[in-house]
Design a protein around this motif. Structure first.
Motif, PDB file in Angstrom:
ATOM      1  N   TYR A  39       0.973   6.513  -6.918  1.00  0.00           N
ATOM      2  CA  TYR A  39       1.010   5.262  -8.123  1.00  0.00           C
ATOM      3  C   TYR A  39       2.578   4.132  -8.123  1.00  0.00           C
ATOM      4  O   TYR A  39       2.015   3.380  -7.943  1.00  0.00           O
ATOM      5  CB  TYR A  39       1.145   5.491  -9.319  1.00  0.00           C
ATOM      6  N   ILE A  40       3.268   5.401  -8.266  1.00  0.00           N
ATOM      7  CA  ILE A  40       4.434   4.667  -8.206  1.00  0.00           C
ATOM      8  C   ILE A  40       4.658   3.799  -7.133  1.00  0.00           C
ATOM      9  O   ILE A  40       5.299   2.850  -6.553  1.00  0.00           O
ATOM     10  CB  ILE A  40       5.766   5.044  -8.415  1.00  0.00           C
ATOM     11  N   THR A  98       2.167   0.615  -6.397  1.00  0.00           N
ATOM     12  CA  THR A  98       3.254   0.007  -7.567  1.00  0.00           C
ATOM     13  C   THR A  98       3.969  -1.179  -6.429  1.00  0.00           C
ATOM     14  O   THR A  98       4.178  -2.068  -6.700  1.00  0.00           O
ATOM     15  CB  THR A  98       3.548   0.395  -8.916  1.00  0.00           C
ATOM     16  N   ASN A  99       5.167  -0.048  -6.585  1.00  0.00           N
ATOM     17  CA  ASN A  99       5.891  -1.374  -4.789  1.00  0.00           C
ATOM     18  C   ASN A  99       5.512  -1.422  -3.850  1.00  0.00           C
ATOM     19  O   ASN A  99       6.094  -2.934  -3.721  1.00  0.00           O
ATOM     20  CB  ASN A  99       6.825   0.362  -4.969  1.00  0.00           C
ATOM     21  N   GLU A 142       3.157  -3.025  -3.775  1.00  0.00           N
ATOM     22  CA  GLU A 142       2.062  -3.932  -4.300  1.00  0.00           C
ATOM     23  C   GLU A 142       2.975  -5.478  -4.545  1.00  0.00           C
ATOM     24  O   GLU A 142       2.943  -6.386  -4.251  1.00  0.00           O
ATOM     25  CB  GLU A 142       1.337  -4.081  -5.278  1.00  0.00           C
ATOM     26  N   ILE A 143       3.974  -4.583  -5.382  1.00  0.00           N
ATOM     27  CA  ILE A 143       5.364  -6.013  -5.517  1.00  0.00           C
ATOM     28  C   ILE A 143       5.865  -6.184  -4.324  1.00  0.00           C
ATOM     29  O   ILE A 143       6.313  -7.316  -4.706  1.00  0.00           O
ATOM     30  CB  ILE A 143       6.151  -4.838  -6.404  1.00  0.00           C
ATOM     31  N   SER A 193      -5.137   5.901  -9.334  1.00  0.00           N
ATOM     32  CA  SER A 193      -3.736   5.140  -8.700  1.00  0.00           C
ATOM     33  C   SER A 193      -3.237   3.390  -8.245  1.00  0.00           C
ATOM     34  O   SER A 193      -2.632   3.019  -8.644  1.00  0.00           O
ATOM     35  CB  SER A 193      -2.671   5.963  -7.717  1.00  0.00           C
ATOM     36  N   SER A 215      -2.370   0.267 -10.022  1.00  0.00           N
ATOM     37  CA  SER A 215      -1.269  -0.219  -9.584  1.00  0.00           C
ATOM     38  C   SER A 215      -0.742  -1.292  -9.779  1.00  0.00           C
ATOM     39  O   SER A 215       0.131  -2.494  -9.397  1.00  0.00           O
ATOM     40  CB  SER A 215      -0.657   0.606  -7.973  1.00  0.00           C
ATOM     41  N   LYS A 216      -2.281  -2.143  -9.344  1.00  0.00           N
ATOM     42  CA  LYS A 216      -2.328  -2.888  -9.109  1.00  0.00           C
ATOM     43  C   LYS A 216      -2.729  -3.908 -10.544  1.00  0.00           C
ATOM     44  O   LYS A 216      -1.808  -4.812 -11.062  1.00  0.00           O
ATOM     45  CB  LYS A 216      -4.313  -3.239  -8.559  1.00  0.00           C
ATOM     46  N   THR A 248      -1.036  -2.445 -13.055  1.00  0.00           N
ATOM     47  CA  THR A 248       0.789  -3.072 -13.854  1.00  0.00           C
ATOM     48  C   THR A 248       2.107  -3.690 -12.687  1.00  0.00           C
ATOM     49  O   THR A 248       2.591  -4.673 -13.213  1.00  0.00           O
ATOM     50  CB  THR A 248       1.036  -1.049 -13.149  1.00  0.00           C
ATOM     51  N   THR A 249       1.513  -4.154 -11.543  1.00  0.00           N
ATOM     52  CA  THR A 249       1.747  -5.766 -10.792  1.00  0.00           C
ATOM     53  C   THR A 249       1.849  -6.537 -11.905  1.00  0.00           C
ATOM     54  O   THR A 249       2.310  -7.188 -11.443  1.00  0.00           O
ATOM     55  CB  THR A 249       1.338  -5.787  -9.107  1.00  0.00           C
TER      56      THR A 249
END
Length: 271
Positions: free
Chosen positions: A4-5, A8-9, A11-12, A117, A121-122, A124-125
């Motif tokens: 997940y981390i 997310t990283n 995607e950012i 995840s 992740s999306k 969260t972004t």
């Protein structure tokens, strides 16, 4: 959690350059609009003085002084544009994986472990983008206020209108933590609902997808309508109880959206 981390990283990083460009352009337009409003107002006063041969005080009685809420009126439009951009990004963050030349979605769906995840992740972004946009916009508004105060001549300034945030903007850019939490919760809810509609469209054939999307929208409207109607017509609950009921219904429906989205992603969306 590690996956997940990492996602997310990723995607950012994929969105960071475009996000920075958009934010800088919007901030520049907003600050330039403040300068333009001050210059336009001063020019207007000076022209009136020349044409009518009157003093500054007499001219300002006719034209009126300029307050920051008027000078920053363009900020409201830019905020609406920012909201629209967030909605577009919430859609684009999924479709770019399917429509891109590399078909990045295939790599994501073939990753080992739970697909949850990918979803979170999306989510969260987009949520981080919303939070950062509100924070940056707040800073730009404060900077715009100091720029306005520095540029305008004291006699031209409306001394009553000294707040950096006025009217509708004060409802959105609030320093109250509870109000800010509500705004972020509503934003997260809307983004999650958009994600659900996208996953429905990706999970079924076009005709069936349209029907299911329409059904989900109808259910959401129906729940909101019944809740509002019940609270308005019955009047049997205290204000605190009404708030608790509204939050409870919203949380239950939000949990449904997340459950339905994860179920579609796990079982219906295929490589």
């Amino acid at each position: 959690m590690k996956q997940y981390i990492q996602l997310t990283n990723e995607e950012i990083k994929r969105s960071f350059k475009l996000y920075v460009i958009v934010v800088l352009v919007m901030a520049a337009i907003e600050l330039v609009s403040v300068v333009a409003q001050v210059m336009y107002h001063e020019r207007k006063v000076e022209n009136f003085m020349e044409l009518n041969r009157v003093s500054v005080a007499e001219a300002l009685k006719q034209i009126d002084t300029l307050g920051y809420s008027e000078a920053s009126s363009f900020f409201s439009y830019m905020t609406l544009i920012g909201m629209a951009i967030v909605v577009i990004y919430a859609i684009q963050i999924w479709y770019r994986d399917w429509l891109g030349e590399t078909k990045y979605i295939y790599r994501l769906l073939m990753l080992p472990g739970s697909r949850a995840s990918i979803f979170f992740s999306k989510l969260t972004t987009v949520f981080l983008i919303i939070v950062s946009f509100i924070g940056i916009q707040w800073c730009v508004m404060q900077l715009g206020f100091y720029l306005f105060d520095w540029l305008i001549q004291p006699e031209y300034q409306n001394q009553i209108d000294l707040s950096p945030v006025q009217n509708v903007m004060s409802e959105f850019y609030t320093t109250n933590l509870i109000d800010m939490g509500i705004i972020l919760a509503i934003s997260l809810f809307i983004v999650s609902f958009i994600f659900l509609l996208i996953l429905i469209e990706r999970s079924f054939r076009k005709g069936k997808a349209v029907v299911k999307i329409g059904l989900e929208i109808f259910i959401a409207i129906l729940i909101a309508y019944i809740t509002v109607l019940f609270l308005d017509e019955t009047r049997i609950l205290l204000e605190t109880e009404e708030l608790i009921l509204t939050i409870g219904i919203s949380l239950l429906y939000f949990m449904y959206i997340i459950w339905k989205s994860l179920r579609l992603l796990q079982q219906k969306v295929t490589v």
